[in-house]
Design a protein around this motif. Structure first.
Motif, PDB file in Angstrom:
ATOM      1  N   TRP A   1      -7.993   7.151  -1.520  1.00 46.06           N
ATOM      2  CA  TRP A   1      -9.207   6.094  -2.387  1.00 46.06           C
ATOM      3  C   TRP A   1     -10.379   7.049  -2.904  1.00 46.06           C
ATOM      4  O   TRP A   1     -10.732   7.435  -1.611  1.00 46.06           O
ATOM      5  CB  TRP A   1      -9.391   4.864  -1.989  1.00 46.06           C
ATOM      6  N   LEU A   2     -10.859   7.287  -3.878  1.00 45.16           N
ATOM      7  CA  LEU A   2     -12.047   7.886  -4.107  1.00 45.16           C
ATOM      8  C   LEU A   2     -12.752   7.402  -5.378  1.00 45.16           C
ATOM      9  O   LEU A   2     -12.046   7.170  -6.521  1.00 45.16           O
ATOM     10  CB  LEU A   2     -11.646   9.519  -4.274  1.00 45.16           C
ATOM     11  N   GLY A   3     -13.997   7.131  -5.440  1.00 47.74           N
ATOM     12  CA  GLY A   3     -14.512   6.297  -6.429  1.00 47.74           C
ATOM     13  C   GLY A   3     -14.060   5.314  -7.081  1.00 47.74           C
ATOM     14  O   GLY A   3     -14.204   4.794  -8.152  1.00 47.74           O
ATOM     15  N   GLY A   4     -13.403   4.326  -6.217  1.00 46.17           N
ATOM     16  CA  GLY A   4     -12.925   3.295  -6.487  1.00 46.17           C
ATOM     17  C   GLY A   4     -11.442   3.235  -7.102  1.00 46.17           C
ATOM     18  O   GLY A   4     -10.954   2.041  -7.595  1.00 46.17           O
ATOM     19  N   ILE A   5     -10.817   4.392  -7.258  1.00 43.65           N
ATOM     20  CA  ILE A   5      -9.714   4.622  -7.759  1.00 43.65           C
ATOM     21  C   ILE A   5      -8.528   5.201  -6.592  1.00 43.65           C
ATOM     22  O   ILE A   5      -9.148   6.000  -5.886  1.00 43.65           O
ATOM     23  CB  ILE A   5      -9.606   5.284  -9.140  1.00 43.65           C
ATOM     24  N   GLN A   6      -7.529   4.924  -6.712  1.00 39.16           N
ATOM     25  CA  GLN A   6      -6.598   5.550  -5.810  1.00 39.16           C
ATOM     26  C   GLN A   6      -5.714   6.717  -6.680  1.00 39.16           C
ATOM     27  O   GLN A   6      -5.495   6.626  -7.830  1.00 39.16           O
ATOM     28  CB  GLN A   6      -5.196   4.718  -5.446  1.00 39.16           C
ATOM     29  N   ILE A   7      -5.997   7.882  -5.892  1.00 34.79           N
ATOM     30  CA  ILE A   7      -5.625   9.294  -6.460  1.00 34.79           C
ATOM     31  C   ILE A   7      -4.448   9.510  -5.843  1.00 34.79           C
ATOM     32  O   ILE A   7      -4.306   9.691  -4.562  1.00 34.79           O
ATOM     33  CB  ILE A   7      -6.953  10.289  -6.284  1.00 34.79           C
ATOM     34  N   PRO A   8      -3.258  10.106  -6.764  1.00 32.83           N
ATOM     35  CA  PRO A   8      -2.123  10.559  -6.028  1.00 32.83           C
ATOM     36  C   PRO A   8      -2.296  11.694  -5.078  1.00 32.83           C
ATOM     37  O   PRO A   8      -2.649  12.663  -5.721  1.00 32.83           O
ATOM     38  CB  PRO A   8      -1.158  10.907  -7.158  1.00 32.83           C
ATOM     39  N   HIS A   9      -1.846  11.763  -3.968  1.00 34.74           N
ATOM     40  CA  HIS A   9      -1.764  12.769  -3.113  1.00 34.74           C
ATOM     41  C   HIS A   9      -0.902  12.453  -1.598  1.00 34.74           C
ATOM     42  O   HIS A   9      -0.797  11.440  -1.448  1.00 34.74           O
ATOM     43  CB  HIS A   9      -3.542  13.164  -2.780  1.00 34.74           C
ATOM     44  N   THR A  10      -0.623  13.609  -1.108  1.00 32.25           N
ATOM     45  CA  THR A  10       0.164  13.444   0.023  1.00 32.25           C
ATOM     46  C   THR A  10      -0.655  13.047   1.236  1.00 32.25           C
ATOM     47  O   THR A  10      -0.202  12.345   2.084  1.00 32.25           O
ATOM     48  CB  THR A  10       0.762  14.779   0.378  1.00 32.25           C
ATOM     49  N   HIS A  11      -1.998  13.389   1.404  1.00 34.35           N
ATOM     50  CA  HIS A  11      -2.863  12.986   2.292  1.00 34.35           C
ATOM     51  C   HIS A  11      -4.052  11.723   2.053  1.00 34.35           C
ATOM     52  O   HIS A  11      -4.376  11.717   0.708  1.00 34.35           O
ATOM     53  CB  HIS A  11      -3.687  13.981   2.826  1.00 34.35           C
ATOM     54  N   GLY A  12      -4.353  10.743   2.694  1.00 36.58           N
ATOM     55  CA  GLY A  12      -5.534  10.018   2.373  1.00 36.58           C
ATOM     56  C   GLY A  12      -6.733   9.978   3.489  1.00 36.58           C
ATOM     57  O   GLY A  12      -6.516  10.648   4.641  1.00 36.58           O
ATOM     58  N   ALA A  13      -7.692   9.603   3.217  1.00 34.57           N
ATOM     59  CA  ALA A  13      -8.784   9.269   4.017  1.00 34.57           C
ATOM     60  C   ALA A  13      -8.658   8.217   5.220  1.00 34.57           C
ATOM     61  O   ALA A  13      -7.901   7.301   4.899  1.00 34.57           O
ATOM     62  CB  ALA A  13      -9.932   9.171   3.392  1.00 34.57           C
ATOM     63  N   LEU A  14      -8.967   8.490   6.443  1.00 36.27           N
ATOM     64  CA  LEU A  14      -8.816   7.737   7.514  1.00 36.27           C
ATOM     65  C   LEU A  14     -10.028   7.075   7.855  1.00 36.27           C
ATOM     66  O   LEU A  14     -11.163   7.532   7.867  1.00 36.27           O
ATOM     67  CB  LEU A  14      -8.363   8.514   8.893  1.00 36.27           C
ATOM     68  N   GLY A  15      -9.978   5.408   7.925  1.00 33.30           N
ATOM     69  CA  GLY A  15     -11.251   4.654   8.229  1.00 33.30           C
ATOM     70  C   GLY A  15     -10.864   3.337   8.512  1.00 33.30           C
ATOM     71  O   GLY A  15      -9.710   2.887   8.369  1.00 33.30           O
ATOM     72  N   HIS A  16     -12.025   2.553   8.797  1.00 30.47           N
ATOM     73  CA  HIS A  16     -11.735   0.918   9.099  1.00 30.47           C
ATOM     74  C   HIS A  16     -11.413   0.403   7.656  1.00 30.47           C
ATOM     75  O   HIS A  16     -10.677  -0.586   7.660  1.00 30.47           O
ATOM     76  CB  HIS A  16     -12.916   0.829   9.701  1.00 30.47           C
ATOM     77  N   SER A  17     -12.100   0.903   6.666  1.00 29.68           N
ATOM     78  CA  SER A  17     -11.950   0.313   5.333  1.00 29.68           C
ATOM     79  C   SER A  17     -10.900   0.959   4.678  1.00 29.68           C
ATOM     80  O   SER A  17     -10.143   1.731   5.266  1.00 29.68           O
ATOM     81  CB  SER A  17     -13.261   0.166   4.769  1.00 29.68           C
ATOM     82  N   ASP A  18     -10.903   1.198   3.401  1.00 22.08           N
ATOM     83  CA  ASP A  18      -9.947   1.916   2.619  1.00 22.08           C
ATOM     84  C   ASP A  18     -10.439   3.265   2.643  1.00 22.08           C
ATOM     85  O   ASP A  18      -9.832   4.419   2.025  1.00 22.08           O
ATOM     86  CB  ASP A  18      -9.982   1.377   1.235  1.00 22.08           C
ATOM     87  N   ALA A  19     -11.607   3.752   3.305  1.00 19.49           N
ATOM     88  CA  ALA A  19     -12.175   4.957   3.598  1.00 19.49           C
ATOM     89  C   ALA A  19     -12.259   5.612   2.334  1.00 19.49           C
ATOM     90  O   ALA A  19     -12.121   6.899   2.409  1.00 19.49           O
ATOM     91  CB  ALA A  19     -11.012   5.711   4.455  1.00 19.49           C
TER      92      ALA A  19
END
Length: 159
Positions: free
Chosen positions: A21-39
């Motif tokens: 998730w970046l800037g409120g949209i989900q971007i297709p990628h093999t990796h995502g950000a780790l965090g308590h929220s949607d990061a």
């Protein structure tokens, strides 16, 4: 008229198999950000910059990662709450200038969608939201694709 500026900085680890998730949209990628929220690192720095400009502490103070109600929360909800806090105190958002540091995926194709999404959440024109993207030329944790970093500065105004 009172004019104030704020600055935000945040980083998140990248992990295989997580949604990115970046800037409120989900971007297709093999990796995502780790965090308590949607990061969503971009929304987090914007929240921090806005809160700092209004002298309202930081995102962790308002939405602690020790509180289970924020586990997996959509960061757009956090941003909406931050904007509400500012408006309660009589502030309006003048503009936002942000930079995302990431090797992959490429961010530039997604900037218009992020601007539109963030503008809708904050109730401001998309033209008041600058989003830039850069790499770190393969240096550091961003260059090794271990994480994502973002910076934001904001201007808020109270008539």
């Amino acid at each position: 008229m009172k004019i104030r500026t704020g600055f935000g900085y945040d980083v998140h680890q990248l992990r295989e198999g997580l949604p990115f998730w970046l800037g409120g949209i989900q971007i297709p990628h093999t990796h995502g950000a780790l965090g308590h929220s949607d990061a969503d690192v971009l929304i987090h720095v914007i929240c921090d910059a806005l809160l700092g400009a209004a002298n309202l502490r930081d995102i962790g103070f308002h939405f602690p990662d020790t509180d289970p109600q924020y586990k997996g929360i959509d960061s757009k909800r956090l941003l909406s709450e931050v904007v509400r806090l500012l408006r309660e105190r009589g502030y309006t958002i003048g503009n936002i200038d942000s930079t995302v540091c990431l090797e992959q995926p490429k961010v530039n194709p997604h900037i218009p969608a992020m601007q539109a999404t963030l503008a809708e959440v904050m109730g401001i024109p998309a033209d008041d939201i600058s989003i830039k993207a850069t790499t770190t030329e393969k240096l550091g944790f961003v260059g090794r694709q271990e994480g994502v970093a973002a910076y934001a500065t904001v201007l808020i105004v109270k008539p």
